[in-house]
Structures are given as structure tokens and as C-alpha cells.
Design an enzyme around this catalytic site. Structure first.
Site: not given
Length: 212
Positions: A33, A71, A99, A180
Site C-alpha cells: 500500500s 496488503g 506487512n 491511520d
């Protein structure tokens, strides 16, 4: 008369099509991402920003291809590597692993996956840059040490340039992160693109001459 008009339009379109199809140097950024541009438009994502930064440094012929998938882990990146880094690629930036760390996956497995991607790129004769990641602090010192050191160790083993930490320009600057706290804002992406472009100019497009 109709045929003459069609021929004339095709003649006018041909130069533009040829110029637009000029491949130049195709640099694929395969990542997650952070490179896909989570929460941003395509033009705000890192590949587009990096392309602009390289053009500003006199490398307008470099086309940065966005091969980021939100992801993705290193395992997912390895599975799609041949497809994502297509046959027309000249170089690749491997920017995966964030990730893996967020999921607490074994650093040894991430290293094996990254090594396999580098091997595939080297077999194809591609220019390669490995973009490093750092593990979150909440995973403990042992995990962090093993994960954080895998990138420099792998780059040295495979003799590929290492960009130490992709998120360095924004990691400790929440004003350049989305809500986030993980993904950069559009301004944050621009901050990331500038030093990465400087690094690429030296690592890929103006490599140091070997010592006599």
C-alpha cells in the site's frame, strides 16, 4: 473524399502515437500500500511522485510503473513477481516487507522471499534496488533486530543497492501521515519521493566508477 479524410487524420495521429509509445526506461516499483497509494489518487501515489522527481533531475525518459498492491506481503509479491514486473521492465525497486512485520511473520521467511525476487530479477538482467523496512517497536527487540538487519544483509549478499528505509522522511512526522498513522499523505509521498530519486540517480543512472 472520406478515405482522404481518414488518411489525413491517421497521418496527424501517427507522430503523437509514436511519441507516446516511446518506452524509455521502465522502472517497476513492486510493493504494498505504501507504493500503491492507499487513500490517494494515482497521481499522488509514490510511483507518480517518483517519476516527477526523476524528471526534475533530468530523467524524463524514466517511466515509473506502479506495481503496488495494498496488503501484500513478501510472499504475495513473490507469487506475482513475474506478472507484475513484465517483460518490458528495465529495472525494479523491491519495496515489500512492511506487512510481514505488521503481521509478525518470521523475518527469515521474508528474507527468503525477497532473495527469490532478487534472484529472478538478476536472471533477467534487471537493475535492482532493495528498499528497506523497519519493524514496529511493539514486536520486541529480538524480532526487530532480526527483521531490521535482514535488508542490509541481503543487499550485501546479493550485491544490490539498498535504500535503507522507505518511510524515513515521514515515519516520525505524524503531520505527513494519514489518520491511520501508517500511510503517508500526498505531501508525505512527495517527501518520500525526493530522497529516493536522489538515491536512484546515483545507484542506477550515475553509478560510481569502479576503482582501478
Amino acid at each position: 473524399m472520406f478515405h482522404l479524410v481518414v488518411i489525413g487524420l491517421l497521418a496527424l495521429a501517427a507522430p503523437a502515437m509514436a511519441a507516446g509509445d516511446e518506452p524509455g526506461y521502465r522502472l517497476v516499483l513492486i510493493g504494498d500500500s505504501l507504493s500503491a497509494g492507499f487513500g490517494l489518487s494515482d497521481e499522488q501515489a509514490l510511483p507518480a511522485a517518483l517519476g516527477r522527481a526523476l524528471a526534475a533531475r533530468g530523467l524524463a525518459n524514466v517511466r515509473v510503473i506502479n506495481a503496488g498492491v495494498s496488503g501484500d506481503t513478501t510472499a504475495a509479491g513473490l507469487n506475482r513477481f513475474d506478472f507484475s514486473v513484465g517483460p518490458d521492465a528495465d529495472g525494479v525497486i523491491i519495496a515489500l516487507g512492511a506487512n510481514d512485520a505488521l503481521q509478525g511473520q518470521p523475518p527469515a521467511q521474508a528474507r527468503a522471499n525477497l532473495a527469490a525476487m532478487i534472484d529472478r530479477a538478476q536472471v533477467r538482467g534487471l537493475d535492482i534496488v532493495l528498499a528497506g523496512m523497519l519493524a514496529p517497536i511493539n514486536l520486541g527487540e529480538t524480532y526487530r533486530q532480526e527483521f531490521d538487519t535482514l535488508y542490509p544483509a541481503l543487499a550485501a549478499e546479493k550485491s544490490v543497492p539498498l535504500y535503507p528505509f522507505l518511510m524515513e522522511p515521514v515515519a516520525l512526522h505524524p503531520e505527513f501521515l494519514q489518520r491511520d498513522g501508517l500511510h503517508p499523505t500526498a505531501e508525505g509521498v512527495e517527501r518520500m519521493a525526493e530522497p529516493l530519486a536522489d538515491f536512484l540517480v546515483e545507484a542506477l543512472f550515475n553509478p560510481a566508477e569502479p576503482a582501478p
